[in-house]
Design a protein around this motif. Structure first.
Motif, PDB file in Angstrom:
ATOM      1  N   VAL A 206      -4.947  12.933  46.676  1.00  0.00           N
ATOM      2  CA  VAL A 206      -4.434  14.300  46.803  1.00  0.00           C
ATOM      3  C   VAL A 206      -5.128  14.965  47.983  1.00  0.00           C
ATOM      4  O   VAL A 206      -6.332  15.209  47.954  1.00  0.00           O
ATOM      5  CB  VAL A 206      -4.672  15.098  45.504  1.00  0.00           C
ATOM      6  N   ARG A 207      -4.368  15.274  49.014  1.00  0.00           N
ATOM      7  CA  ARG A 207      -4.949  15.813  50.249  1.00  0.00           C
ATOM      8  C   ARG A 207      -4.465  17.222  50.575  1.00  0.00           C
ATOM      9  O   ARG A 207      -4.752  17.739  51.641  1.00  0.00           O
ATOM     10  CB  ARG A 207      -4.612  14.881  51.427  1.00  0.00           C
ATOM     11  N   ARG A 208      -3.704  17.823  49.654  1.00  0.00           N
ATOM     12  CA  ARG A 208      -3.198  19.176  49.882  1.00  0.00           C
ATOM     13  C   ARG A 208      -3.244  19.945  48.566  1.00  0.00           C
ATOM     14  O   ARG A 208      -2.750  19.458  47.543  1.00  0.00           O
ATOM     15  CB  ARG A 208      -1.755  19.133  50.394  1.00  0.00           C
ATOM     16  N   PRO A 209      -3.833  21.153  48.545  1.00  0.00           N
ATOM     17  CA  PRO A 209      -3.897  21.941  47.307  1.00  0.00           C
ATOM     18  C   PRO A 209      -2.591  22.686  47.046  1.00  0.00           C
ATOM     19  O   PRO A 209      -2.413  23.844  47.444  1.00  0.00           O
ATOM     20  CB  PRO A 209      -5.061  22.903  47.561  1.00  0.00           C
ATOM     21  N   ALA A 210      -1.653  22.025  46.365  1.00  0.00           N
ATOM     22  CA  ALA A 210      -0.371  22.648  46.040  1.00  0.00           C
ATOM     23  C   ALA A 210      -0.557  23.716  44.973  1.00  0.00           C
ATOM     24  O   ALA A 210      -1.393  23.585  44.075  1.00  0.00           O
ATOM     25  CB  ALA A 210       0.610  21.588  45.547  1.00  0.00           C
ATOM     26  N   LEU A 211       0.238  24.770  45.052  1.00  0.00           N
ATOM     27  CA  LEU A 211       0.222  25.815  44.036  1.00  0.00           C
ATOM     28  C   LEU A 211       0.855  25.284  42.760  1.00  0.00           C
ATOM     29  O   LEU A 211       1.988  24.794  42.778  1.00  0.00           O
ATOM     30  CB  LEU A 211       0.988  27.044  44.525  1.00  0.00           C
TER      31      LEU A 211
END
Length: 336
Positions: A206-211
């Motif tokens: 996981v490389r992006r902090p999705a809402l």
């Protein structure tokens, strides 16, 4: 109504005080009443004298002890509603009318009231909810397109520069809460920490902090009848538990007590994967297992703070113990 200690006791006179504090003279109340739902906040529907329908949500009294991640949850929902309205306007959420704080009244939200029945009620009534679940899956994909500014929670709660670090901090906080409240767990906390550490590397994909909404169980999904009579999505409510991280986390609550990886043809899973493709490979399965572990741990740890005991709700206690034990056993039997 639940006897949860975190839920304030409201009555029409108190509701009128909150509406006046929110809207001034425009907050004149014509009618009001409590809404059923979760045990954290007090939630009332209100019909204003000018004909508007609104929802009042009031946070716990200041002296009531909370779990660590529950700090400022009313404020968190206000931030979530502003963020979704600004960056994911296609996702139907209530319009935020006021977020108030007051030494006596505490912390509260006033929002527009969205129309519709819950997915939970429609499912129990035997309605055809397949198209609605598909709409819900697409709405989650749209929500996840928003990138947050951190992994984990905001407001000084569990967070980290990586998703692995944030998830580990979230579990550590729940285990600390379990110790504070003397909550019995199926295995020692040290065993849970060891299993999380053993598998945590799988989270580094996981490389992006999705809402994330996080609390997308069927009671938080609203629908109205479309022109053909089929339920259509009208709203996603109760975003106070939102955080930022792995989109797969949001496939756990919508399939509560089930496994998304075992139901790839569920309308929600199928629609979500069409909008935001991902592989249900071994890594995804282990991540989903970790996320179910987190949810069942949370649901177990929160029981004393909600006034729930083995005597008051033996079915819930037994079910969560069984589910938590099953996820721990699966993780113990999985390779790194």
């Amino acid at each position: 109504m639940s006897a949860s200690p975190t839920r304030r006791d409201l009555d029409p006179a108190r509701v009128r005080r909150y509406l006046t504090a929110s809207l001034g003279p425009a907050g004149e109340v014509a009618d009001c009443g409590p809404l059923s739902g979760g045990g954290f906040a007090a939630v009332w529907w209100v019909r204003l004298a000018d004909g508007r329908d609104v929802v009042l949500k009031v946070g716990p009294p200041p002296h009531v002890p909370l779990l660590r991640y529950e700090t400022d949850m009313i404020g968190a929902e206000a931030r979530y509603l502003r963020l979704v309205a600004a960056r994911a306007p296609a996702v139907p959420v209530p319009a935020l009318l006021h977020h108030g704080r007051h030494p006596e009244l505490g912390d509260w939200l006033l929002t527009a009231r969205l129309p519709g029945r819950t997915l939970w009620d429609l499912t129990r009534a035997g309605a055809d909810v397949g198209p609605l679940r598909a709409e819900f899956g697409r709405a989650l994909a749209a929500l996840h397109a928003v990138t947050g500014d951190r992994y984990g929670y905001d407001g000084g709660r569990a967070t980290a520069p990586t998703w692995r670090g944030a998830y580990t901090a979230m579990v550590d906080d729940l285990l600390a809460d379990a110790a504070d409240w003397a909550v019995p767990l199926p295995v020692p906390a040290s065993r849970i920490r060891a299993l999380v550490a053993r598998h945590a590397a799988v989270l580094d994909v996981v490389r992006r902090p999705a809402l994330l909404h996080f609390d997308g169980w069927a009671g938080n999904v609203l629908a109205v009848d479309g022109p053909d009579g089929t339920p259509r999505l009208s709203g996603l409510v109760d975003g106070e538990r939102h955080l930022c991280g792995d989109p797969l986390l949001d496939l756990v609550s919508p399939l509560l007590f089930r496994r998304a990886e075992d139901e790839p043809d569920d309308p929600l899973v199928r629609a979500y994967r069409a909008a935001a493709p991902f592989a249900l490979d071994e890594g995804a399965r282990r991540r989903l297992g970790l996320y179910r572990l987190h949810l069942y741990l949370l649901m177990t740890v929160e029981m004393p703070s909600r006034g729930i005991t083995a005597e008051s709700d033996p079915g819930r206690v037994a079910l969560l113990a069984e589910l938590l034990d099953a996820e721990l056993a699966d993780l113990a039997g999985s390779r790194r």
